[in-house]
Design a protein around this motif. Structure first.
Motif, mmCIF file in Angstrom:
data_model
loop_
_atom_site.group_PDB
_atom_site.id
_atom_site.type_symbol
_atom_site.label_atom_id
_atom_site.label_comp_id
_atom_site.label_asym_id
_atom_site.label_seq_id
_atom_site.Cartn_x
_atom_site.Cartn_y
_atom_site.Cartn_z
ATOM 1 N N PRO A 114 0.833 -1.206 0.000
ATOM 2 C CA PRO A 114 0.000 0.000 0.000
ATOM 3 C C PRO A 114 0.865 1.252 0.000
ATOM 4 O O PRO A 114 1.973 1.256 0.541
ATOM 5 N N TYR A 118 -1.287 5.602 3.594
ATOM 6 C CA TYR A 118 -2.386 5.379 2.660
ATOM 7 C C TYR A 118 -3.705 5.969 3.142
ATOM 8 O O TYR A 118 -4.482 6.513 2.346
ATOM 9 N N ARG A 122 -5.576 8.195 0.346
ATOM 10 C CA ARG A 122 -6.470 7.350 -0.449
ATOM 11 C C ARG A 122 -7.492 8.171 -1.231
ATOM 12 O O ARG A 122 -7.733 7.894 -2.412
#
Length: 339
Positions: A114, A118, A122
């Motif tokens: 990831p 994140y 995101r």
């Protein structure tokens, strides 16, 4: 590289490409000048890090595209591109384009997982697909398939006046063989070997089987080669921070020593939930650094290195460090500069 009688084959360096947010052009120009200097000094490769939402190179592929037009011989690498931020098809197009521009000198290094922080990025990065994005090794395999020229679309032919290919264009033969994986764990080392990648081992590893950095790195390199089709001939590189002081001023020596000392505490024990271990920075004369490297179990397993430049030094410091590495440390390791 079991003994001083076996010379180091390839010598490279890595830079983060730091810049001032108020004047980013100057920092990017310094990075290009450093790469150009590396070629003049005979280094085999120059590598750039990848930093998102920081004051370091956020687009290494673009920077290396510029470097292809200012250099003629030196290999150009990324160490590494975190694929969690990337679309593999789009990246395959970019990599192939830069490889064509360079005449086949690009060495792309990648990693998976990831994106860093994140939860905070995101919504900006994947507002519609954040919950279903695949950050596994499959993301690397998709990139490798596109780079190798495998089918990316079921359609090939002409539509109206436009011609379409069913694979990524441009296609650059040989690029797949120059793909690297940056790994810090046994699982990554094994996976990179099984999938025929080259392996980048840096100054950060996961303390899985030991709390001795050198022994952990040694086990990763051995695991990688044990699972690679090429076996002992598989390409693997070690990347440590080394700072030779042969040509340094007293002020530079004091700065380098203080820099290393400030980072030493993190090398004592594994850090964080992932139990990451950091290698000590090596500061000293070329002969002292060579002695330390020959005592390192990881170094003795590689034939090429990519020494990392410290993040926050001045341009004059990089000139001195690179010059000493090429003219003092490299020869002490049996390396000979490229013509």
């Amino acid at each position: 590289m079991p003994s001083p009688s076996e010379p180091l084959e390839k010598l490279g360096f890595l830079t983060i490409g730091s810049f001032d947010g108020a004047d980013p052009g100057a920092g990017h120009e310094t990075t290009l000048q450093v790469i150009d200097l590396g070629e003049q000094l005979g280094f085999d490769s120059a590598w750039v890090r990848h930093r998102h939402l920081q004051y370091g190179i956020s687009s290494p592929v673009a920077v290396l595209a510029a470097a292809t037009q200012r250099t003629r011989r030196i290999a150009l690498g990324t160490a590494v591109i975190p694929l969690g931020w990337e679309n593999p098809l789009w990246l395959a197009e970019d990599l192939a384009t830069v490889d064509i521009l360079s005449g086949g000198r690009l060495n792309p290094g990648v990693s998976v997982g990831p994106p860093m922080r994140y939860d905070e990025v995101r919504e900006a990065l994947y507002p519609d697909t954040g919950d279903v994005e695949d950050f596994s090794y499959e993301r690397v395999l998709r990139l490798l398939r596109f780079v190798a020229g495998e089918q990316a679309s079921p359609f090939r032919g002409t539509a109206g006046i436009e011609e379409f290919s069913d694979r990524v264009q441009p296609h650059s033969p040989g690029l797949r063989d120059r793909m690297w994986y940056g790994g810090a764990s046994l699982r990554s080392a094994q996976w990179a070997g099984e999938n025929g990648l080259n392996f980048l081992s840096s100054n950060v590893v996961r303390a899985e089987e030991s709390q001795d950095f050198a022994e952990v790195q040694r086990s990763h390199l051995e695991t990688f080669r044990a699972h690679h089709p090429a076996g002992a001939a598989a390409r693997a590189s070690q990347g440590l921070v080394v700072i030779p002081t042969d040509g340094a001023t007293p002020e530079q020596r004091a700065k380098y020593t203080a820099y290393a000392e400030a980072r030493t505490a993190r090398t004592a024990t594994p850090q964080g939930p992932a139990r990451m271990m950091f290698a000590r920075d090596i500061v000293g004369s070329a002969d002292q650094i060579a002695e330390a490297l020959y005592a390192d179990p990881g170094f003795r397993l590689v034939r090429e290195v990519v020494f990392a430049l410290p993040f926050s030094f001045a341009a004059d410091d990089y000139v001195q460090i690179l010059t000493d590495i090429a003219t003092k440390l490299g020869p002490a390791l049996g390396w000979r500069p490229a013509d």
